[in-house]
Write a protein that holds these residues in place. Structure first.
Motif, mmCIF file in Angstrom:
data_model
loop_
_atom_site.group_PDB
_atom_site.id
_atom_site.type_symbol
_atom_site.label_atom_id
_atom_site.label_comp_id
_atom_site.label_asym_id
_atom_site.label_seq_id
_atom_site.Cartn_x
_atom_site.Cartn_y
_atom_site.Cartn_z
ATOM 1 N N SER A 161 -3.279 4.526 -2.650
ATOM 2 C CA SER A 161 -4.556 3.980 -3.418
ATOM 3 C C SER A 161 -5.304 3.258 -2.399
ATOM 4 N N LEU A 162 -6.485 2.646 -2.954
ATOM 5 C CA LEU A 162 -7.185 1.875 -2.101
ATOM 6 C C LEU A 162 -6.473 0.559 -1.571
ATOM 7 N N LYS A 163 -5.606 0.068 -2.389
ATOM 8 C CA LYS A 163 -4.684 -1.183 -1.831
ATOM 9 C C LYS A 163 -3.736 -0.887 -0.616
ATOM 10 N N ASP A 164 -3.635 0.353 -0.109
ATOM 11 C CA ASP A 164 -2.881 0.890 0.916
ATOM 12 C C ASP A 164 -3.961 0.667 2.419
ATOM 13 N N LEU A 165 -5.259 0.536 1.878
ATOM 14 C CA LEU A 165 -6.122 0.428 3.392
ATOM 15 C C LEU A 165 -5.817 -0.860 4.073
ATOM 16 N N PRO A 166 -5.618 -0.663 5.447
ATOM 17 C CA PRO A 166 -5.273 -1.935 6.498
ATOM 18 C C PRO A 166 -6.124 -3.032 6.043
ATOM 19 N N GLU A 167 -5.584 -4.268 6.182
ATOM 20 C CA GLU A 167 -6.716 -5.411 5.982
ATOM 21 C C GLU A 167 -7.575 -5.604 6.979
#
Length: 204
Positions: A161-167
């Protein structure tokens, strides 16, 4: 009432036959159960495959599921399927994709402002690759189109999901484009090759 065992067995068959991402909601309708129950059953199946060290795994992308091959077996799958189909994304395309991924929903004007260069052709290319999509219209003057990433983006880059995108604290800080270089030159001369997982990872 259909038992959990029967439903999970059916879900397994459905995943195999469907091939593409199977929305949990669609699978739930077959058995008249809730989407949350379907997700629970898919997750249980995924855990079973993982625990048994199977060569086939179940990947979740948002609320959809799909069979994929285990990453450890990549070399062997490559040998069988060579030549592997490779898709290329230019540096410009990767930059625009990053902006959209982190700023979505975002307009073309906002993307152009961040990059300091017009991105019409790049956006058109990403749309054709189905990595981004039209999310509707902004309420701003002129009601420009809003862009966002797709499930195909998540699948191809290995995100659940988009939550897995690196910060990233400052997306503008990682975008460094020469204003004298147009997109046409970028697309032809600054290409970065990435393997789109959706092209070679599935092995039904």
């Amino acid at each position: 009432m259909t038992s959990k065992k029967v439903i999970k067995s059916a879900f397994e068959s459905m995943l195999y036959v469907w091939g593409q991402l199977l929305p949990a909601g669609d699978a739930a309708e077959i058995f008249d159960i809730s989407k949350d129950e379907a997700i629970e059953y898919f997750e249980e199946l995924a855990a079973e495959y993982e625990q048994e060290g199977r060569g086939i795994l179940i990947r979740r992308v948002n609320d959809s599921f799909q069979f994929v091959t285990r990453g450890d077996n990549e070399e062997f799958v490559r040998r069988l399927c060579t030549p592997v189909k490779i898709k290329k994304l230019s540096q410009a395309a990767l930059e625009v994709l990053a902006i959209i991924a982190y700023r979505q929903p975002v307009t073309k004007g906002e993307i152009d402002s961040i990059r300091g260069i017009k991105c019409d052709r790049v956006i058109e290319g990403l749309m054709k690759k189905e990595l981004i999509e039209d999310l509707g219209r902004s309420d701003a003057v002129g009601r420009p189109v809003l862009y966002g990433t797709t499930d195909a983006f998540l699948k191809n880059f290995g995100f659940e999901s988009l939550k897995d995108l690196p910060e990233i604290e400052n997306i503008e800080g990682i975008i460094n484009v020469d204003d004298d270089t147009d997109d046409e030159v970028e697309d032809d001369s600054r290409q970065i090759t990435i393997e789109m997982e959706g092209e070679d990872v599935r092995n039904n």
